[in-house]
Design a protein around this motif. Structure first.
Motif, PDB file in Angstrom:
ATOM      1  N   GLY A  46      -3.856  -1.706   2.110  1.00 38.12           N
ATOM      2  CA  GLY A  46      -4.076  -0.782   0.992  1.00 38.12           C
ATOM      3  C   GLY A  46      -2.786  -0.424   0.295  1.00 38.12           C
ATOM      4  O   GLY A  46      -1.695  -0.735   0.769  1.00 38.12           O
ATOM      5  N   CYS A  47      -2.904   0.241  -0.854  1.00 41.10           N
ATOM      6  CA  CYS A  47      -1.717   0.573  -1.649  1.00 41.10           C
ATOM      7  C   CYS A  47      -1.983   1.826  -2.474  1.00 41.10           C
ATOM      8  O   CYS A  47      -3.061   1.980  -3.044  1.00 41.10           O
ATOM      9  N   ASP A  48      -0.971   2.714  -2.504  1.00 42.12           N
ATOM     10  CA  ASP A  48      -1.097   3.963  -3.283  1.00 42.12           C
ATOM     11  C   ASP A  48      -0.493   3.843  -4.669  1.00 42.12           C
ATOM     12  O   ASP A  48      -0.490   4.821  -5.419  1.00 42.12           O
ATOM     13  N   ASN A  49       0.059   2.689  -4.998  1.00 41.22           N
ATOM     14  CA  ASN A  49       0.624   2.518  -6.337  1.00 41.22           C
ATOM     15  C   ASN A  49      -0.465   2.099  -7.318  1.00 41.22           C
ATOM     16  O   ASN A  49      -1.617   1.888  -6.925  1.00 41.22           O
ATOM     17  N   ALA A  50      -0.075   1.959  -8.568  1.00 44.49           N
ATOM     18  CA  ALA A  50      -1.073   1.611  -9.589  1.00 44.49           C
ATOM     19  C   ALA A  50      -0.429   0.708 -10.630  1.00 44.49           C
ATOM     20  O   ALA A  50      -0.464   1.001 -11.823  1.00 44.49           O
ATOM     21  N   CYS A  51       0.173  -0.385 -10.166  1.00 40.87           N
ATOM     22  CA  CYS A  51       0.786  -1.316 -11.111  1.00 40.87           C
ATOM     23  C   CYS A  51      -0.318  -1.821 -12.033  1.00 40.87           C
ATOM     24  O   CYS A  51      -1.413  -2.177 -11.561  1.00 40.87           O
ATOM     25  N   THR A  52      -0.027  -1.849 -13.330  1.00 39.70           N
ATOM     26  CA  THR A  52      -1.116  -2.045 -14.284  1.00 39.70           C
ATOM     27  C   THR A  52      -1.682  -3.460 -14.284  1.00 39.70           C
ATOM     28  O   THR A  52      -2.748  -3.701 -14.842  1.00 39.70           O
ATOM     29  N   PHE A  53      -0.944  -4.422 -13.667  1.00 41.32           N
ATOM     30  CA  PHE A  53      -1.440  -5.804 -13.637  1.00 41.32           C
ATOM     31  C   PHE A  53      -2.206  -6.112 -12.353  1.00 41.32           C
ATOM     32  O   PHE A  53      -2.693  -7.221 -12.169  1.00 41.32           O
ATOM     33  N   CYS A  54      -2.302  -5.141 -11.436  1.00 42.07           N
ATOM     34  CA  CYS A  54      -2.710  -5.470 -10.061  1.00 42.07           C
ATOM     35  C   CYS A  54      -4.083  -4.903  -9.703  1.00 42.07           C
ATOM     36  O   CYS A  54      -4.384  -3.749  -9.984  1.00 42.07           O
ATOM     37  N   ILE A  55      -4.859  -5.715  -9.036  1.00 40.90           N
ATOM     38  CA  ILE A  55      -6.219  -5.344  -8.653  1.00 40.90           C
ATOM     39  C   ILE A  55      -6.266  -4.793  -7.219  1.00 40.90           C
ATOM     40  O   ILE A  55      -7.273  -4.259  -6.761  1.00 40.90           O
ATOM     41  N   VAL A  56      -5.137  -4.925  -6.509  1.00 44.13           N
ATOM     42  CA  VAL A  56      -5.137  -4.605  -5.068  1.00 44.13           C
ATOM     43  C   VAL A  56      -5.613  -3.178  -4.751  1.00 44.13           C
ATOM     44  O   VAL A  56      -6.469  -2.985  -3.876  1.00 44.13           O
ATOM     45  N   PRO A  57      -5.101  -2.137  -5.448  1.00 46.38           N
ATOM     46  CA  PRO A  57      -5.558  -0.791  -5.088  1.00 46.38           C
ATOM     47  C   PRO A  57      -7.080  -0.640  -5.213  1.00 46.38           C
ATOM     48  O   PRO A  57      -7.699   0.083  -4.436  1.00 46.38           O
ATOM     49  N   LEU A  58      -7.664  -1.353  -6.179  1.00 46.99           N
ATOM     50  CA  LEU A  58      -9.112  -1.267  -6.371  1.00 46.99           C
ATOM     51  C   LEU A  58      -9.872  -1.930  -5.216  1.00 46.99           C
ATOM     52  O   LEU A  58     -10.872  -1.410  -4.742  1.00 46.99           O
ATOM     53  N   GLY A  63       2.179  -5.560   4.853  1.00 44.71           N
ATOM     54  CA  GLY A  63       1.662  -4.373   4.171  1.00 44.71           C
ATOM     55  C   GLY A  63       1.849  -4.587   2.683  1.00 44.71           C
ATOM     56  O   GLY A  63       2.713  -5.365   2.270  1.00 44.71           O
ATOM     57  N   GLN A  64       1.054  -3.927   1.854  1.00 46.77           N
ATOM     58  CA  GLN A  64       1.242  -4.085   0.403  1.00 46.77           C
ATOM     59  C   GLN A  64       2.553  -3.441  -0.022  1.00 46.77           C
ATOM     60  O   GLN A  64       3.160  -3.842  -0.992  1.00 46.77           O
ATOM     61  N   ASN A  65       2.950  -2.386   0.692  1.00 53.26           N
ATOM     62  CA  ASN A  65       4.188  -1.679   0.360  1.00 53.26           C
ATOM     63  C   ASN A  65       4.747  -1.144   1.682  1.00 53.26           C
ATOM     64  O   ASN A  65       4.535   0.009   2.041  1.00 53.26           O
ATOM     65  N   PRO A 102       8.415  -5.231   0.618  1.00 57.76           N
ATOM     66  CA  PRO A 102       8.923  -3.905   0.267  1.00 57.76           C
ATOM     67  C   PRO A 102       8.745  -3.672  -1.233  1.00 57.76           C
ATOM     68  O   PRO A 102       8.543  -4.619  -1.992  1.00 57.76           O
ATOM     69  N   HIS A 103       8.824  -2.426  -1.666  1.00 56.98           N
ATOM     70  CA  HIS A 103       8.719  -2.085  -3.088  1.00 56.98           C
ATOM     71  C   HIS A 103      10.061  -1.469  -3.489  1.00 56.98           C
ATOM     72  O   HIS A 103      10.514  -0.517  -2.842  1.00 56.98           O
ATOM     73  N   PRO A 104      10.685  -1.987  -4.552  1.00 59.66           N
ATOM     74  CA  PRO A 104      12.026  -1.479  -4.907  1.00 59.66           C
ATOM     75  C   PRO A 104      12.051   0.027  -5.177  1.00 59.66           C
ATOM     76  O   PRO A 104      13.081   0.667  -4.975  1.00 59.66           O
ATOM     77  N   GLN A 158       4.031  -0.048 -14.982  1.00 60.69           N
ATOM     78  CA  GLN A 158       4.009   1.111 -14.087  1.00 60.69           C
ATOM     79  C   GLN A 158       4.695   0.797 -12.752  1.00 60.69           C
ATOM     80  O   GLN A 158       4.190   1.118 -11.680  1.00 60.69           O
ATOM     81  N   ARG A 159       5.819   0.100 -12.880  1.00 63.11           N
ATOM     82  CA  ARG A 159       6.692  -0.153 -11.728  1.00 63.11           C
ATOM     83  C   ARG A 159       7.808   0.862 -11.850  1.00 63.11           C
ATOM     84  O   ARG A 159       8.627   0.786 -12.775  1.00 63.11           O
ATOM     85  N   SER A 160       7.868   1.802 -10.941  1.00 58.80           N
ATOM     86  CA  SER A 160       8.698   2.972 -11.195  1.00 58.80           C
ATOM     87  C   SER A 160      10.146   2.826 -10.725  1.00 58.80           C
ATOM     88  O   SER A 160      10.716   3.705 -10.113  1.00 58.80           O
TER      89      SER A 160
HETATM   90  S1  SF4 Z   1       1.671  -4.937  -7.128  1.00 61.49           S
HETATM   91 FE1  SF4 Z   1       1.946  -4.235  -5.011  1.00 61.49          FE
HETATM   92  S2  SF4 Z   1       2.698  -2.134  -5.212  1.00 61.49           S
HETATM   93 FE2  SF4 Z   1       1.765  -2.671  -7.199  1.00 61.49          FE
HETATM   94  S3  SF4 Z   1      -0.367  -1.955  -7.034  1.00 61.49           S
HETATM   95 FE3  SF4 Z   1      -0.326  -4.123  -6.438  1.00 61.49          FE
HETATM   96  S4  SF4 Z   1      -0.137  -4.074  -4.196  1.00 61.49           S
HETATM   97 FE4  SF4 Z   1       0.430  -2.018  -4.947  1.00 61.49          FE
END
Ligand code: SF4
Length: 451
Positions: A154-166, A198-200, A240-242, A279-281
């Protein structure tokens, strides 16, 4: 009659590992792996929602199975994974011959669902929350000597191109003790290399309640403790996430001899404007700053990355920023993607989608630059002696292939047992692999690479 299964896996390492857990459940129920779809009693598609046209590919595959299912109504067809979680009831609406749709959080219910399908017809479980980690079930692992270990799906981020959190939901960290017990169990069975998934990974532990302390990231601590498990000679992790990276992780990497000198550090874009839209912070300077600190603490560490080309609104100036950062960062390797809208993501609805020919042209330029950088860095390895873990036969007739601690693939002449460590002298270097000759077997644990 023998009960058999076949699993087709699409997508990332997380999915590959989920498939090992699926196989573990089916094996535990007395089934055996089949060599082909025609011989399989249960066919599982473990799907990915990230790849372009993932749904078309799935429905194409399901269409091919339809005549087989017509001839053999006892065959059970399962759609699992991210696309199952995303498309839910649409799958059985489009392919009513599918027996079970099982989402990412419901994998541990697979056998139950298969039995229910036997008795009552098509089943679906796409619950939104993980109650039992798939790691609680046995796994049929791809290799005897290395293993993936899921630490926080799972992932708590919300990168606008990514479907993973959904499709994977919010991050859920496994307890430290569970992870250590799994790693120790693997080591007891001869596994020498683990990759923590892990996603992050940096935010691992942030959602755990530890008696006597407030919730905080525990990844650095986990890395040290996994690295100290007896029998484990190599520890890797991804990704890891930068934005969430912390100095204590660098210290843990530098001070734990079994942690390999490689980091996958996703850049995505070298343009601050595009990073903001994604939305990569973090911003490019912060990213490059982390790289400098990592390289200072761990000399010779190899760095790989992900880059997306042609994100909506990316201008020629933005792309020039990406080229500049890629040049300055000096990545040993990079996974480069041409942006294409993925249904369900925010970016799919953005204006200013970049025309395909422009994306292609930029992609080609980036690829040419990265190839040159990869080759230049690979050639630095010539003549060096490095430790290689043998993985088995390579592709296209390569007798054996192994991997350095820096994650470089090394082709070798002759047959060598998978899982053995060799000291290799590098005699040839290309952008994508090295070639080496064997000097000696390596017995000592945690030998730091000379690169
Ligand atoms: S790209 Fe990685 S950090 Fe960003 S929402 Fe997707 S899984 Fe999470």
């Amino acid at each position: 009659m023998e009960r058999t299964y076949l699993i087709r896996t699409f997508g990332c390492q997380m999915n590959e590992h989920d498939s090992e857990r699926i196989a573990g459940q089916l094996d535990g129920d007395g089934m055996t792996a089949a060599a082909s779809v025609e011989e399989a009693g249960v066919v599982v598609f473990n799907t990915c929602a990230i790849r372009e046209n993932a749904d078309n590919r799935l429905y194409g595959n399901l269409g091919h199975l339809k005549p087989l299912k017509d001839r053999n109504p006892d065959m059970r067809i399962v759609v699992a994974g991210c696309l199952a979680q995303k498309d839910q009831a649409r799958i059985q609406a489009r392919a009513p011959w599918v027996d079970v749709v099982v989402g990412t959080h419901a994998l541990p219910r697979l056998l139950e669902l298969l039995r229910a399908a036997e008795a009552d017809g098509p089943q679906m479980d796409v619950r939104e929350y993980t109650e039992v980690f798939p790691s609680a079930f046995p796994a049929v692992r791809r290799d005897d000597f290395r293993a993936w270990v899921s630490i926080a799906p799972g992932c708590d981020n919300a990168c606008t191109f990514c479907i993973v959190p959904l499709v994977r939901g919010p991050q859920r960290s496994r307890a430290v003790g569970d992870i250590l017990a799994e790693v120790q169990g693997l080591a007891n069975r001869g596994v020498v290399e683990v990759t923590l998934l892990g996603q992050n990974v940096n935010t691992y532990g942030r959602d755990l309640t530890v008696p006597g302390s407030s919730p905080r990231p525990l990844f650095a601590e986990l890395l040290r403790r996994v690295g100290a498990v007896e029998g484990i000679r190599r520890v890797r992790f991804t990704s890891p996430h930068p934005h969430d990276f912390t100095p204590d992780v660098i210290d843990a990497m530098a001070e734990t001899p079994t942690v390999c000198e490689h980091i996958h550090f996703p850049l995505q874009s070298g343009s601050d404007r595009v990073l903001k839209a994604m939305q990569r912070s973090y911003r490019r300077d912060r990213y490059l700053g982390w790289l400098e600190r990592i390289r200072t603490a761990i000399p010779g560490i190899a760095v790989s990355t992900d880059v997306i080309v042609g994100f909506p609104g990316e201008t020629e100036a933005d792309f020039a920023d990406t080229l500049e950062v890629v040049e300055r960062a000096g990545f040993d390797s990079a996974y480069m993607f041409q942006y294409s809208p993925r249904p369900g993501t925010r970016a799919a609805g953005f204006d200013e989608q970049v025309p395909k020919p422009v994306v292609q042209e930029r992609f080609d330029r980036l690829m040419a630059l990265q190839e040159a950088v990869s080759l230049r860095l690979a050639q630095v390895q010539l003549g060096r002696s490095v430790e290689v873990l043998v993985e088995g036969a390579g592709k296209r007739g390569v007798a054996s292939q192994g991997r350095t601690r820096t994650n470089r693939i090394v082709h070798l002449g002759g047959q060598h047992d998978p899982g053995t460590f060799l000291e290799i002298r590098i005699i040839e270097a290309t952008a994508h692999h090295l070639r080496g000759e064997v000097q000696a077997a390596v017995e000592a644990v945690g030998i730091r690479a000379t690169v």
